[in-house]
Design an enzyme around this catalytic site. Structure first.
Site, short mmCIF file in Angstrom:
data_model
loop_
_atom_site.label_atom_id
_atom_site.label_comp_id
_atom_site.label_asym_id
_atom_site.label_seq_id
_atom_site.Cartn_x
_atom_site.Cartn_y
_atom_site.Cartn_z
N GLY A 188 -3.31 -4.12 2.75
CA GLY A 188 -3.96 -3.21 2.08
C GLY A 188 -5.61 -3.22 2.60
O GLY A 188 -5.60 -3.74 3.85
N PHE A 237 -9.47 6.00 8.90
CA PHE A 237 -8.24 6.45 8.03
C PHE A 237 -7.93 7.87 7.58
O PHE A 237 -7.70 8.44 6.57
CB PHE A 237 -8.16 5.49 6.60
CG PHE A 237 -7.16 4.78 6.75
CD1 PHE A 237 -6.92 3.60 7.57
CD2 PHE A 237 -6.18 4.86 5.40
CE1 PHE A 237 -5.82 2.71 7.29
CE2 PHE A 237 -5.09 3.99 5.32
CZ PHE A 237 -4.88 2.92 6.23
N PRO A 258 0.85 -1.36 -0.07
CA PRO A 258 0.15 -0.06 0.05
C PRO A 258 0.73 1.42 0.18
O PRO A 258 1.96 1.22 0.13
CB PRO A 258 -0.68 -0.19 1.35
CG PRO A 258 0.23 -0.84 2.30
CD PRO A 258 1.05 -1.51 1.47
N CYS A 307 -3.20 1.36 9.53
CA CYS A 307 -4.17 0.32 9.82
C CYS A 307 -4.24 0.02 11.17
O CYS A 307 -5.16 -0.48 11.94
CB CYS A 307 -3.97 -0.89 9.03
SG CYS A 307 -2.23 -1.35 9.30
N GLU A 315 -2.58 -8.84 5.48
CA GLU A 315 -2.57 -7.68 6.64
C GLU A 315 -3.60 -6.50 6.00
O GLU A 315 -3.46 -5.86 5.20
CB GLU A 315 -1.04 -7.18 6.87
CG GLU A 315 -0.82 -6.47 8.02
CD GLU A 315 -1.48 -5.25 7.94
OE1 GLU A 315 -2.50 -4.87 8.41
OE2 GLU A 315 -0.59 -4.16 7.70
N GLU A 342 0.03 2.25 -6.75
CA GLU A 342 0.18 3.15 -7.96
C GLU A 342 0.48 4.79 -7.18
O GLU A 342 1.07 5.64 -8.00
CB GLU A 342 -1.13 3.39 -8.58
CG GLU A 342 -2.52 3.46 -7.88
CD GLU A 342 -2.93 2.08 -7.52
OE1 GLU A 342 -2.24 1.25 -7.10
OE2 GLU A 342 -4.21 1.83 -7.50
N GLU A 351 -13.67 2.16 9.53
CA GLU A 351 -12.29 2.68 9.77
C GLU A 351 -12.23 3.93 9.15
O GLU A 351 -12.30 4.10 8.02
CB GLU A 351 -11.42 1.52 9.18
CG GLU A 351 -10.03 1.77 9.18
CD GLU A 351 -9.10 0.74 8.64
OE1 GLU A 351 -9.50 0.08 7.62
OE2 GLU A 351 -7.83 0.60 8.78
N THR A 409 -9.55 -4.19 3.50
CA THR A 409 -10.15 -5.66 3.77
C THR A 409 -10.89 -6.02 2.44
O THR A 409 -10.91 -7.21 2.05
CB THR A 409 -11.14 -5.54 4.89
OG1 THR A 409 -10.32 -5.19 5.97
CG2 THR A 409 -11.73 -6.86 5.25
#
Ligand code: ADP
Length: 508
Positions: free
Chosen positions: A254, A411, A173, A310, A276, A201, A409, A256
């Site tokens: 990355g 983030f 990621p 994460c 993970e 990317e 989540e 889920t």
């Protein structure tokens, strides 16, 4: 067939507000296949942007499945020889790579900040952390020992030997562009596996810089291959890496959602999987805690990488008696300590979010919560005067189940604080989500520490500590947060096949 473009770039950087031209010997704008720096077969490229202002740093090849097939074949051919190297040879190779990473740490940190946006201080921290995996696995390589078993008959000898599983695919990621690669590659190489790496990317430059250093360290061609893909090709390249029978293990870090897609796709070849995935960490503060320390821990745990990790604290549960004190001190510290801006400026502590979809998501979650009655204590809006991807550090209370932010989540730099009354209730709430990566709690009661540690449904726990990651630790989650463990002595297991040998008819 492969078009070469310039192998190093001159880039202008604004460091501490001074515009400087830096020759970055580690900036590569080609992929790495079989020891060659190559463009994509069809010459397509995509832009790598600086999230601070969306300026284009450079372009890298937009590789597709045809490029990926070449990388997979290179990893297969290289595996033949590499799997026969001694543990000492692999250890030395990793050590040489590590030494070069240490020597080039500052350049790696600048590249990381430029493409990811995190502050230079955070990038330096990540480089140190990421390097430590390569050092660790250079040491672990020589300890991949087998077992001698007690035979049930006296004319037999039984043993277990360990062999590298085969070529490995590593999909990583953007939030830790250095460490998520070294944590996987270090273990794979220690075991004797070759690799095809597909970085995010958003952050391919750090990966390519690591590839350059691996070459300089003497990695044979085909042992480390790097495929850069833009948004158009990521899914199809990922599918090929899952379905090609040459690849024997897929290690992914990355979301889920993507992890579930890869899990399905890998079933066709019964591939070993290390996943993970996302977390939703509870951060629990009991009445008997040291509140100063709990607030300091919360700052690092919530806001590191602008909340884009994460293992970030995602749901704060503060016990009734200390709720107000915690809230006030937390807000005060946010106001005093956080300075958002361009990560290359020395006064910046926190950078932007990585991309538009991230900031849109954060904004929607906060606006939805406020519109349904959540209380906003600080932040709550974009910082467009700095750049379009900056969002203020935000604290919300009075969040209820009907709000989208309640169990998502986040983030991003948004902290949601809930009150709780007793231990049983908070454990029920903490365990009520389908994921379980990290969890944190603060307590000075030794019985409570062991009780809560046993009951929290997560793979990693910080007790009176907000930052817990290190190379010695086994990193990974339970439930939908993933499979397997990275780092520690367990990190190599995913790259190893266990083989049982029965040697019979021995004349004693
Ligand atoms: P995020 O949403 O945080 O960007 P993702 O899980 O989408 O996290 O991305 C992590 C990595 O997975 C990146 O390298 C990305 O290119 C890759 N990726 C995204 N979608 C797919 C897919 N369908 N198959 C394989 N890899 C993918």
């Amino acid at each position: 067939m492969w078009k070469r473009v310039s192998n190093f770039a001159e880039l202008s950087w604004k460091l501490n507000n001074h515009k400087i031209i830096r020759k970055m010997s580690l900036i590569r704008n080609q992929g790495l296949i079989n020891g060659e720096w190559v463009s994509s077969i069809n010459s397509e490229t995509f832009n790598v942007e600086n999230p601070v202002d969306q300026s284009i740093i450079t372009q890298v090849p937009d590789m597709n499945i045809d490029d990926t097939k070449l990388a997979i074949n290179a990893s297969k051919i290289a595996f033949d020889k590499f799997s026969k190297t001694t543990a000492k040879e692999r250890s030395d190779l990793l050590r040489s790579w590590y030494n070069l990473m240490v020597k080039n740490s500052e350049q790696l940190a600048e590249i990381l900040t430029k493409e990811n946006g995190k502050s230079l201080a955070e990038s330096r921290g990540e480089i140190k952390y990421g390097n430590s995996f390569v050092e660790w696995f250079s040491e672990e390589a020589r300890r991949i020992n087998g077992e001698i078993l007690q035979a049930p008959m006296n004319n037999r000898e039984l043993m277990i030997i360990k062999r590298p599983i085969g070529p490995a695919a590593l999909i990583t990621p953007w939030n830790f562009p250095h460490a998520m690669i070294t944590r996987k590659v270090g273990a794979a190489i220690a075991a004797g596996c070759t690799c095809v790496i597909k970085p995010s990317e958003e952050t391919p430059l750090t990966a390519l810089a690591l590839g350059k250093l691996a070459q300089d360290a003497g990695f044979p061609p085909g042992v480390i291959n790097i495929i850069t893909t833009g948004p158009k090709n990521s899914a199809s390249v990922g599918k090929l890496l899952c379905e090609d029978p040459i690849i024997r293990v897929l290690s992914f870090t990355g979301s889920t959602n993507v992890g579930k897609i890869l899990y399905k796709q890998c079933s066709s070849t019964i591939k070993r999987l290390s996943l993970e995935l996302g977390g939703n960490a509870p951060y629990i503060v009991f009445n008997n805690s040291n509140i100063e320390l709990a607030v300091n821990g919360a700052m690092a745990c919530k806001f590191r990488n602008t909340g884009q990790t994460c293992v970030s604290a995602n749901r704060f549960y503060i016990q009734n008696n200390v709720f107000d004190e915690f809230l006030n001190k937390f807000i005060q510290k946010i106001n005093n300590d956080i300075k958002m801006g361009d990560g290359l400026s020395s006064s910046t502590t926190h950078g932007p979010l990585i991309k538009k979809s991230q900031i849109d998501n954060i904004e929607n979650l906060v606006n939805d919560a406020i519109s349904k009655g959540a209380k906003l204590h600080c932040g709550g809006k974009r910082l467009n005067n700095i750049g379009s991807l900056f969002y203020e550090p935000t604290v919300l209370t009075d969040v209820t189940e009907n709000m989208n932010i309640y169990d998502r989540e986040i983030f991003g730099p948004v902290a949601v604080l809930h009150r709780f009354d007793n231990e049983d209730d908070v454990l029920k709430k903490a365990n009520s989500v389908p994921v379980g990566l990290a969890g944190y709690f603060w307590s000075n009661d030794v019985s409570q520490i062991f009780r809560v540690a046993r009951k929290l449904e997560v793979g990693m726990i910080g007790v009176n500590e907000g930052l817990i990651s290190c190379t010695e630790a086994a990193f990974g989650g339970v439930k939908e947060s993933g499979l397997g463990r990275e780092g520690s002595s367990h990190g190599i297991d995913d790259f190893i096949d266990i083989k049982y040998l029965c040697i019979g008819n021995i004349q004693y």
